[in-house]
Design a protein around this motif. Sequence first.
Motif, PDB file in Angstrom:
ATOM      1  N   LEU A 105      39.993 -25.767  -1.340  1.00  0.00           N
ATOM      2  CA  LEU A 105      38.871 -26.704  -1.375  1.00  0.00           C
ATOM      3  C   LEU A 105      39.288 -28.062  -0.808  1.00  0.00           C
ATOM      4  N   GLU A 106      40.525 -28.457  -1.057  1.00  0.00           N
ATOM      5  CA  GLU A 106      41.023 -29.735  -0.526  1.00  0.00           C
ATOM      6  C   GLU A 106      40.991 -29.728   1.006  1.00  0.00           C
ATOM      7  N   ASP A 107      41.419 -28.609   1.606  1.00  0.00           N
ATOM      8  CA  ASP A 107      41.348 -28.479   3.070  1.00  0.00           C
ATOM      9  C   ASP A 107      39.911 -28.642   3.550  1.00  0.00           C
ATOM     10  N   MET A 108      38.994 -27.992   2.858  1.00  0.00           N
ATOM     11  CA  MET A 108      37.591 -28.000   3.274  1.00  0.00           C
ATOM     12  C   MET A 108      36.995 -29.396   3.171  1.00  0.00           C
ATOM     13  N   ARG A 109      37.296 -30.079   2.101  1.00  0.00           N
ATOM     14  CA  ARG A 109      36.827 -31.466   1.948  1.00  0.00           C
ATOM     15  C   ARG A 109      37.349 -32.338   3.090  1.00  0.00           C
ATOM     16  N   ALA A 110      38.636 -32.184   3.392  1.00  0.00           N
ATOM     17  CA  ALA A 110      39.261 -33.018   4.427  1.00  0.00           C
ATOM     18  C   ALA A 110      38.629 -32.760   5.794  1.00  0.00           C
ATOM     19  N   HIS A 111      38.402 -31.492   6.130  1.00  0.00           N
ATOM     20  CA  HIS A 111      37.800 -31.170   7.430  1.00  0.00           C
ATOM     21  C   HIS A 111      36.376 -31.714   7.515  1.00  0.00           C
ATOM     22  N   HIS A 112      35.637 -31.601   6.432  1.00  0.00           N
ATOM     23  CA  HIS A 112      34.269 -32.117   6.418  1.00  0.00           C
ATOM     24  C   HIS A 112      34.266 -33.622   6.648  1.00  0.00           C
ATOM     25  N   ALA A 113      35.134 -34.321   5.925  1.00  0.00           N
ATOM     26  CA  ALA A 113      35.200 -35.788   6.044  1.00  0.00           C
ATOM     27  C   ALA A 113      35.658 -36.223   7.430  1.00  0.00           C
ATOM     28  N   ALA A 114      36.488 -35.400   8.081  1.00  0.00           N
ATOM     29  CA  ALA A 114      37.072 -35.774   9.370  1.00  0.00           C
ATOM     30  C   ALA A 114      36.179 -35.441  10.559  1.00  0.00           C
ATOM     31  N   GLY A 115      35.055 -34.765  10.308  1.00  0.00           N
ATOM     32  CA  GLY A 115      34.134 -34.491  11.405  1.00  0.00           C
ATOM     33  C   GLY A 115      34.293 -33.145  12.079  1.00  0.00           C
ATOM     34  N   ALA A 116      34.815 -32.159  11.348  1.00  0.00           N
ATOM     35  CA  ALA A 116      34.918 -30.809  11.915  1.00  0.00           C
ATOM     36  C   ALA A 116      33.529 -30.236  12.170  1.00  0.00           C
ATOM     37  N   THR A 117      33.430 -29.355  13.155  1.00  0.00           N
ATOM     38  CA  THR A 117      32.175 -28.679  13.473  1.00  0.00           C
ATOM     39  C   THR A 117      32.001 -27.429  12.604  1.00  0.00           C
ATOM     40  N   TYR A 118      33.124 -26.773  12.325  1.00  0.00           N
ATOM     41  CA  TYR A 118      33.101 -25.583  11.465  1.00  0.00           C
ATOM     42  C   TYR A 118      34.471 -25.438  10.815  1.00  0.00           C
ATOM     43  N   ILE A 119      34.546 -24.573   9.809  1.00  0.00           N
ATOM     44  CA  ILE A 119      35.802 -24.316   9.104  1.00  0.00           C
ATOM     45  C   ILE A 119      36.133 -22.835   9.204  1.00  0.00           C
TER      46      ILE A 119
END
Length: 213
Positions: A105-119
């Motif tokens: 979940l920590e990875d997912m939060r970080a990617h969302h905050a950083a502007g990822a298009t998808y995970i």
Amino acid sequence: MSMKISQLHYITTSPEQADAACRAGVDWVQLRVKNRSAADWKALALDTLAVCRQYNARLIINDNVVLAGEIGADGVHVGKEDLPVAKARRLLGPSVIIGGTANTLEDMRAHHAAGATYIGLGPYRFTNTKEKLSPILGLEGYHNLLTACASEGFSLPIIAIGGIEVADVSALLREGVHGIAVSAAITRDPQRQVPAFWQAIQTVTPYSTLEKQ
């Protein structure tokens, strides 16, 4: 950022494999090159880009943000030990697709905050493609992580990865993933496997609340 993310991602190491998969109906290719010189990597990337353009498919370069920008690929996918999503976004700009590998979940939060298009979330089961990631998530892991994302009020398209076969698709989509990433299953028989994966995907409607609006 609104961008259509395919529900079937094919991960390959060669333009020849990409050609066979695209001919069978793949519309999203991720080129994953390891232990090759920069010149070899660029040559493979350019050949794969030509294949993707021929079939109107998207090309995502694994790990190499600079190369993705240099050849005009559609995007890049960064692993947990690669350049962070935020830096990739600064280098490539707002319109390029950026995917990030996640296992927690920590990875997912970080990617969302950083502007990822998808995970790219996984692994679903053990696979050589994701051998360094742990734990193995299984269906329960996807359920728990997607539920947590929803409760925290953020969503990105989630692509499940890790030893996925056609028989796994329905259950994964019902947990709320947007799509799946496949390597070995398609490589071994693209002509049969690609239509089978698409048929499995199209018989299930994913949770709309967990798709990128």
